[in-house]
Design a protein around this motif. Sequence first.
Motif, short mmCIF file in Angstrom:
data_model
loop_
_atom_site.label_atom_id
_atom_site.label_comp_id
_atom_site.label_asym_id
_atom_site.label_seq_id
_atom_site.Cartn_x
_atom_site.Cartn_y
_atom_site.Cartn_z
N LEU A 52 108.25 -40.20 41.46
CA LEU A 52 108.91 -40.25 42.75
C LEU A 52 110.23 -39.48 42.69
O LEU A 52 110.85 -39.35 41.64
CB LEU A 52 109.21 -41.70 43.14
N GLY A 53 110.64 -38.94 43.84
CA GLY A 53 111.94 -38.31 43.94
C GLY A 53 111.98 -36.84 43.63
O GLY A 53 113.03 -36.21 43.73
N TYR A 54 110.83 -36.26 43.25
CA TYR A 54 110.76 -34.84 42.92
C TYR A 54 110.06 -34.07 44.04
O TYR A 54 109.08 -34.55 44.61
CB TYR A 54 110.02 -34.62 41.61
N THR A 55 110.56 -32.88 44.33
CA THR A 55 110.02 -32.04 45.39
C THR A 55 109.16 -30.93 44.80
O THR A 55 109.50 -30.35 43.77
CB THR A 55 111.18 -31.41 46.20
N CYS A 56 108.04 -30.63 45.48
CA CYS A 56 107.13 -29.56 45.03
C CYS A 56 107.62 -28.22 45.55
O CYS A 56 107.02 -27.63 46.47
CB CYS A 56 105.71 -29.83 45.51
N THR B 285 105.91 -39.52 47.15
CA THR B 285 104.56 -39.76 46.65
C THR B 285 104.48 -39.33 45.19
O THR B 285 104.99 -38.27 44.82
CB THR B 285 103.52 -38.99 47.48
N SER B 286 103.85 -40.15 44.37
CA SER B 286 103.72 -39.86 42.94
C SER B 286 102.27 -39.54 42.61
O SER B 286 101.38 -39.62 43.45
CB SER B 286 104.21 -41.06 42.12
N GLY B 287 102.05 -39.17 41.34
CA GLY B 287 100.68 -39.04 40.86
C GLY B 287 100.22 -37.64 40.54
O GLY B 287 101.02 -36.76 40.19
N GLN C 18 99.10 -37.12 55.46
CA GLN C 18 97.92 -37.69 56.10
C GLN C 18 97.77 -39.19 55.88
O GLN C 18 97.50 -39.93 56.84
CB GLN C 18 96.66 -36.97 55.60
N VAL C 19 97.90 -39.66 54.65
CA VAL C 19 97.70 -41.09 54.39
C VAL C 19 98.70 -41.92 55.17
O VAL C 19 98.35 -42.92 55.82
CB VAL C 19 97.80 -41.40 52.88
N ARG C 20 99.95 -41.53 55.13
CA ARG C 20 100.99 -42.28 55.83
C ARG C 20 100.73 -42.28 57.35
O ARG C 20 100.90 -43.32 58.02
CB ARG C 20 102.36 -41.67 55.53
N ALA D 2 104.37 -47.52 49.39
CA ALA D 2 104.27 -46.80 48.11
C ALA D 2 102.94 -46.08 48.08
O ALA D 2 101.92 -46.63 48.53
CB ALA D 2 104.38 -47.76 46.93
N LEU D 3 102.95 -44.85 47.53
CA LEU D 3 101.74 -44.03 47.56
C LEU D 3 101.63 -43.21 46.28
O LEU D 3 102.59 -42.55 45.87
CB LEU D 3 101.77 -43.09 48.77
N THR D 4 100.44 -43.25 45.67
CA THR D 4 100.15 -42.51 44.45
C THR D 4 98.80 -41.83 44.57
O THR D 4 97.84 -42.44 45.01
CB THR D 4 100.11 -43.45 43.23
N ARG D 5 98.74 -40.55 44.18
CA ARG D 5 97.44 -39.89 44.09
C ARG D 5 96.93 -40.06 42.68
O ARG D 5 97.58 -39.63 41.71
CB ARG D 5 97.56 -38.40 44.45
#
Length: 232
Positions: free
Chosen positions: A67-71, A105-107, A186-188, A200-203
């Motif tokens: 969490l907390g990191y940008t792509c 979002t993490s994962g 999409q999920v949110r 909370a969301l994880t792929r």
Amino acid sequence: MRLVKLIANLGYGSRKEIQTAIKHGWVTDRDGNTLKADAKTAHEDILFDDEPLDPAVGMVVLMNKPLGYTCSTKDQGKLVYDLLPDRFRVRKPALSTIGRLDKETSGALLFTDDGDLLHRVISPKADVPKIYEAELDRPLNGSEATLFASGEMMLENEHKPLKPAELEVLDDTHVRLTLHEGRYHQVRRMFAAAGNHVTALTRTHIGRLGLDGVSEGEWMLLDEDQLAKIFA
């Protein structure tokens, strides 16, 4: 490709710096023989400072994004590229994320320098499923699975219905959702449209490729068998 250009394109330094490294004997083969700039040694047999070279073009990296990191390579704050070796940033061709995960979002997150592979994974024709686990603010009302699977669900400000998605209920506020497309947040947005909120969301998977053995914030290079799981 000359040895200097090969190693420089992998991000180990400028051509001038690689020439200096060769001059000082830091580039060798697996038998410990010092290589010259015009050496014809196979990529997999070249060592830089006693370590094998990174893979050539076609490299694929799997990261367990925290969490907390940008792509991004340009945004302010913590970037997913900060978690990779510095040389990965300056590879030629460039290393890019295959799709994105938002900051909260993490994962599972993939990177590659192979443009054809990138487009193959994200292409709607490939139908690569992505599996997410979500924690919800409120208990499910029981209608979500039917709604998500209908193929008729519309998101706000969009004009095309979502592809059917599979919802697995883990408990009242914890679900697993499999998507076959990748729209913005999409999920949110799906759960918001169903009257709930994702906290909370994880792929967890891209295709059949999961995060087994990759701790949060860590990464690994994929081999051919692991790469094949994306499309299995």
